[in-house]
Design a protein around this motif. Structure first.
Motif, mmCIF file in Angstrom:
data_model
loop_
_atom_site.group_PDB
_atom_site.id
_atom_site.type_symbol
_atom_site.label_atom_id
_atom_site.label_comp_id
_atom_site.label_asym_id
_atom_site.label_seq_id
_atom_site.Cartn_x
_atom_site.Cartn_y
_atom_site.Cartn_z
ATOM 1 N N UNK A 1 0.816 -1.222 0.000
ATOM 2 C CA UNK A 1 0.000 0.000 0.000
ATOM 3 C C UNK A 1 0.848 1.268 0.000
ATOM 4 N N UNK A 2 2.151 1.094 0.043
ATOM 5 C CA UNK A 2 3.082 2.219 0.118
ATOM 6 C C UNK A 2 2.738 3.116 1.307
ATOM 7 N N UNK A 3 2.540 2.475 2.438
ATOM 8 C CA UNK A 3 2.225 3.158 3.696
ATOM 9 C C UNK A 3 3.193 2.660 4.764
ATOM 10 N N UNK A 4 3.231 3.370 5.874
ATOM 11 C CA UNK A 4 4.093 2.935 6.978
ATOM 12 C C UNK A 4 3.395 1.821 7.770
ATOM 13 N N UNK A 5 4.204 1.069 8.495
ATOM 14 C CA UNK A 5 3.631 0.041 9.368
ATOM 15 C C UNK A 5 2.752 0.694 10.432
ATOM 16 N N UNK A 6 3.171 1.862 10.903
ATOM 17 C CA UNK A 6 2.360 2.576 11.897
ATOM 18 C C UNK A 6 0.982 2.910 11.336
ATOM 19 N N UNK A 7 0.921 3.317 10.069
ATOM 20 C CA UNK A 7 -0.357 3.649 9.441
ATOM 21 C C UNK A 7 -1.247 2.415 9.371
ATOM 22 N N UNK A 8 -0.660 1.278 8.983
ATOM 23 C CA UNK A 8 -1.426 0.027 8.890
ATOM 24 C C UNK A 8 -2.002 -0.338 10.255
ATOM 25 N N UNK A 9 -1.183 -0.279 11.276
ATOM 26 C CA UNK A 9 -1.625 -0.648 12.624
ATOM 27 C C UNK A 9 -2.684 0.325 13.125
ATOM 28 N N UNK A 10 -2.478 1.631 12.883
ATOM 29 C CA UNK A 10 -3.466 2.633 13.313
ATOM 30 C C UNK A 10 -4.808 2.400 12.620
ATOM 31 N N UNK A 11 -4.779 2.119 11.320
ATOM 32 C CA UNK A 11 -6.022 1.854 10.587
ATOM 33 C C UNK A 11 -6.736 0.624 11.141
ATOM 34 N N UNK A 12 -5.979 -0.429 11.411
ATOM 35 C CA UNK A 12 -6.572 -1.661 11.926
ATOM 36 C C UNK A 12 -7.209 -1.431 13.298
ATOM 37 N N UNK A 13 -6.507 -0.734 14.175
ATOM 38 C CA UNK A 13 -7.042 -0.473 15.504
ATOM 39 C C UNK A 13 -8.252 0.456 15.444
ATOM 40 N N UNK A 14 -8.186 1.463 14.593
ATOM 41 C CA UNK A 14 -9.311 2.388 14.444
ATOM 42 C C UNK A 14 -10.550 1.642 13.962
ATOM 43 N N UNK B 1 -11.163 -1.617 14.278
ATOM 44 C CA UNK B 1 -11.611 -2.539 15.314
ATOM 45 C C UNK B 1 -12.405 -1.815 16.394
ATOM 46 N N UNK B 2 -11.908 -0.674 16.837
ATOM 47 C CA UNK B 2 -12.608 0.074 17.880
ATOM 48 C C UNK B 2 -13.945 0.606 17.389
ATOM 49 N N UNK B 3 -14.002 1.073 16.148
ATOM 50 C CA UNK B 3 -15.268 1.559 15.588
ATOM 51 C C UNK B 3 -16.272 0.417 15.458
ATOM 52 N N UNK B 4 -15.789 -0.741 15.052
ATOM 53 C CA UNK B 4 -16.676 -1.908 14.909
ATOM 54 C C UNK B 4 -17.218 -2.341 16.266
ATOM 55 N N UNK B 5 -16.377 -2.337 17.290
ATOM 56 C CA UNK B 5 -16.839 -2.680 18.641
ATOM 57 C C UNK B 5 -17.880 -1.679 19.120
ATOM 58 N N UNK B 6 -17.668 -0.401 18.847
ATOM 59 C CA UNK B 6 -18.628 0.633 19.232
ATOM 60 C C UNK B 6 -19.956 0.439 18.497
ATOM 61 N N UNK B 7 -19.881 0.109 17.197
ATOM 62 C CA UNK B 7 -21.101 -0.125 16.422
ATOM 63 C C UNK B 7 -21.875 -1.304 16.991
ATOM 64 N N UNK B 8 -21.165 -2.401 17.293
ATOM 65 C CA UNK B 8 -21.838 -3.578 17.866
ATOM 66 C C UNK B 8 -22.462 -3.252 19.209
ATOM 67 N N UNK B 9 -21.746 -2.502 20.029
ATOM 68 C CA UNK B 9 -22.278 -2.116 21.337
ATOM 69 C C UNK B 9 -23.567 -1.309 21.171
#
Length: 82
Positions: free
Chosen positions: A28-41, A43-51
């Motif tokens: 994706x020509x992105x940093x590892x930090x960007x990938x991890x931040x996107x994944x965590x963001x 996941x947290x949004x999905x948990x909030x939606x389910x809640x």
């Protein structure tokens, strides 16, 4: 999560996961930090939606907006006939 302040965290992860993150970052020509931040963001949004969905469902139950088991069985039987 709109804050521009940043904090570094660390976590031990399996080597396979680290390699997958590195590969995706390269693809994706992105940093590892960007990938991890996107994944965590995500996941947290999905948990909030389910809640919120659970809270809405509980509010429906409290308000009596429910479907009985027998109604569901009848509905399923009608679907099978179609």
């Amino acid at each position: 999560m709109g804050s521009h302040a940043k904090q570094t965290i660390s976590a031990q992860i399996p080597v396979e996961l680290a390699l997958a993150i590195e590969k995706l970052a390269q693809e994706l020509d992105r940093s590892k930090s960007w990938i991890i931040k996107e994944a965590l963001t995500f996941m947290l949004a999905e948990r909030e939606r389910r809640h919120n969905d659970i809270l809405a469902g509980l509010a429906d139950v409290d308000a009596g907006r429910v479907v009985s088991h027998s109604e569901i069985v009848d509905f399923a039987a009608r679907l099978k006939k179609e």
